[in-house]
Design an enzyme around this catalytic site. Sequence first.
Site, short mmCIF file in Angstrom:
data_model
loop_
_atom_site.label_atom_id
_atom_site.label_comp_id
_atom_site.label_asym_id
_atom_site.label_seq_id
_atom_site.Cartn_x
_atom_site.Cartn_y
_atom_site.Cartn_z
N TYR A 218 0.83 -0.94 0.01
CA TYR A 218 0.09 -0.06 0.06
C TYR A 218 0.96 1.13 -0.08
O TYR A 218 1.78 1.33 0.93
CB TYR A 218 -0.86 -0.01 1.14
N GLY A 220 1.01 4.29 0.97
CA GLY A 220 1.08 5.19 2.09
C GLY A 220 2.03 4.44 3.24
O GLY A 220 2.74 5.09 3.86
N LYS A 227 4.54 9.03 2.91
CA LYS A 227 4.55 9.42 4.26
C LYS A 227 5.71 8.95 5.02
O LYS A 227 5.89 9.28 5.98
CB LYS A 227 3.21 8.70 4.70
N CYS A 271 -11.02 13.62 4.35
CA CYS A 271 -11.89 14.72 5.05
C CYS A 271 -12.11 15.85 4.03
O CYS A 271 -12.33 17.01 4.63
CB CYS A 271 -11.39 15.38 6.22
N LYS A 273 -9.61 16.92 1.86
CA LYS A 273 -8.67 17.61 1.31
C LYS A 273 -8.35 17.90 -0.20
O LYS A 273 -8.10 18.89 -0.74
CB LYS A 273 -7.10 17.04 1.92
N ASP A 288 -1.21 16.78 -1.09
CA ASP A 288 -0.93 16.18 0.26
C ASP A 288 0.03 16.53 1.20
O ASP A 288 -0.14 16.83 2.25
CB ASP A 288 -0.52 14.80 -0.17
N ASN A 384 -11.06 2.99 0.56
CA ASN A 384 -9.73 3.85 0.33
C ASN A 384 -9.21 3.22 -1.09
O ASN A 384 -8.06 3.53 -1.13
CB ASN A 384 -8.81 3.66 1.60
N ALA A 385 -9.85 2.74 -2.00
CA ALA A 385 -9.34 2.43 -2.96
C ALA A 385 -8.86 3.74 -3.80
O ALA A 385 -9.30 4.99 -3.49
CB ALA A 385 -10.43 1.95 -4.40
N ARG A 417 -13.31 16.41 10.38
CA ARG A 417 -14.34 15.58 9.92
C ARG A 417 -15.37 15.85 11.19
O ARG A 417 -14.85 15.24 12.13
CB ARG A 417 -14.51 14.41 9.43
C1 SPV Z 1 -3.31 9.89 3.56
O1 SPV Z 1 -3.82 8.88 4.20
O2 SPV Z 1 -3.13 10.86 4.22
C2 SPV Z 1 -2.69 9.81 2.32
C3 SPV Z 1 -2.74 8.52 1.47
O3 SPV Z 1 -2.61 10.93 1.62
S1 SPV Z 1 -1.51 7.71 2.11
O4 SPV Z 1 -0.49 7.47 1.20
O5 SPV Z 1 -1.77 6.60 2.67
O6 SPV Z 1 -0.87 8.58 3.28
MN MN Z 2 -2.15 12.39 3.28
#
Ligand code: SPV
Ligand code: MN
Length: 621
Positions: A218, A220, A227, A271, A273, A288, A384-385, A417
């Site tokens: 995944y 994230g 992240k 939420c 963004k 992001d 979350n697709a 939210r």
């Molecule tokens: C988030 O969840 O804040 C995202 C997607 O932007 S992720 O890559 O999962 O962090």
């Molecule tokens: Mn994010």
Amino acid sequence: MNIPLELINNENLNKLLALNNNHVIDIVAHYAELCKPAKVTVITDSPEDVAYVRTKSLENGEETALAMPGHTYHFDGTADQGRDKTVTRVLVPSGYKMSKAINTLEREEGLKEIEEKLARIMAGKEMFVAFFTLGPANSRFAIGALQLTDSAYVVHAESILYRPGYEEFKQLEGSDKFFHFIHSAGELAENKTSKNPDNKRIYIDLEANRVFSVNTQYAGNSLGLKKLALRLAIKKSHNENWLCEHMFVMGARPEGKNRITYFTGAFPSACGKTSTAMIPGQTIIGDDIAYLKIGADGIAYAINVEQGIFGIIEDVNPVDDALIYEALTGPRELIFSNILISDKTPCWLGMGRDWPETGLSYLGPWQKGACDSEGNELKPAHKNARYTIRIKELANADTNLDSPEGVPVSGIIYGGRDYEVSPPVVESLSWAHGVFVGAILESVTTAAILSKQETVHNPMANIDFMVVPLGVYLTNHLKFGERLDKQPKIFSTNYFLKSSDGKFLNQKVDKKVWLYWMEGRVHGEYKAIETPIGLIPKYEDLKHLFKQIFDRDYARADYETQFSLKLRGLLERLGRIEKIYAEEEGVPAEFFEHLNQQKQRLLDVQKDKSAEIISPFDFDL
Ligand code: SPV
Ligand code: MN
């Protein structure tokens, strides 16, 4: 250290040597030795190398081509559909402190465990060595990033989401001032998803500017630059006096005003963004992650760390998200993840179309009405697709997307939210009050994070990544504002108010009205009403904006319901927040001053009016 020569051919070796950077060589050599891939392939910025990765991802089955040219899909494992906080740990050297919300692990113990997990993990696979930059090239914001992974999907997704960095690495002149990421999807199941979720680990090593991620795909959790780099960059920004934020960057361009006003905004995942960054008629820079630095003119400038969007696809349809829908349905390079595939086309929740009879999802073959073992109807696609796309593919991409100077920030928005209490838009009384407003942000959790749904405190929507103590992080925000000659205005928004019978009080598109009001406030165009929590719009101004933008009559009663202050809820929130902050060390005194003042203002009104719900008209004197 040398790379075992049986693993790398001359062409690839020469690509590495051309960087003149022994740190890069050492890192590649160490993990090639440890992970034991069948071969090492170096990906430069050349179109051939980037195309090679995409082809590999299709060949090895991590992605599959769809009917539309350029479109592919990727599935993540059933236990790998969001960021996984439980297995994400920051490795702390003894004595190092950070926000209480962060899961930590003693560094030596973590390194030992992860080295064990990495041993031979790439056996039989190809190790890709790829280079990117966080932020635009040739910019004071840019940070180099080296990605090692056995997943062609990870490099392919990164080549869409991030700017190329091989040439930038040459400019490092041999220094170790870059981040590096070691990822392995681990053993793969038949459908090419990570097979060992119990061994999923994401370990952040601040001391060495590196992150390990294993047995996950995944994005994230697996894409180093998303992240994972955010954690490293928060520490770097703290050391260097700038801000590293979980924020979009967008340009507001109200009709007929002939100006562009840039906003950044932090919202917890799912939420609103991305949809705020994508409000029709405006322009997007990023959705992001943003870095903010102060220019020689005393103004805050922001860049998007990324060049693409890894966006939630649920509810992207021609009505609610026309621009993204258009981009996702035309021929261009993009990756869908965890949607339903039927007849080589993707289907997702809320796309505004009937479901096909059958298809293939990340759970396996799907058919209408199918249930799981507990009798619950199987969702055809995950909530979350996501889709992965370059921003320049969107019709509303801002012309300053890659500007190395960044764009001047006039407004900052914190959004959560909240179904019950927070009004749709409120302006803070000052920079410091705005920092307080960001610091008390609460939000109901969503499917982007693997956890139960509950209201959680998420200061600046950045809590998951806050590798400095919360108090230090807030102090950095206060100081940043003090150093500015022109402070952006800070606002809070909430798109999720519901009536007592559970219906949303606003339409999704209404956020454009709140944005135009904020934009007008930046330019001193609207008067505002002072309340105990900040400044709110006057009814007449919103009525005018609703009429102008949507040709809709905004009822006085709707305004009154949406902007009434619910004193009990507001005070209860401050109570919860006070408890959390009482446990944190080093919280700046200014935070508690604002908390106490806001509480007192609310209590005064409660006493004065002898009521719990106060109409905005009562403050409009
Ligand atoms: C988030 O969840 O804040 C995202 C997607 O932007 S992720 O890559 O999962 O962090
Ligand atoms: Mn994010």
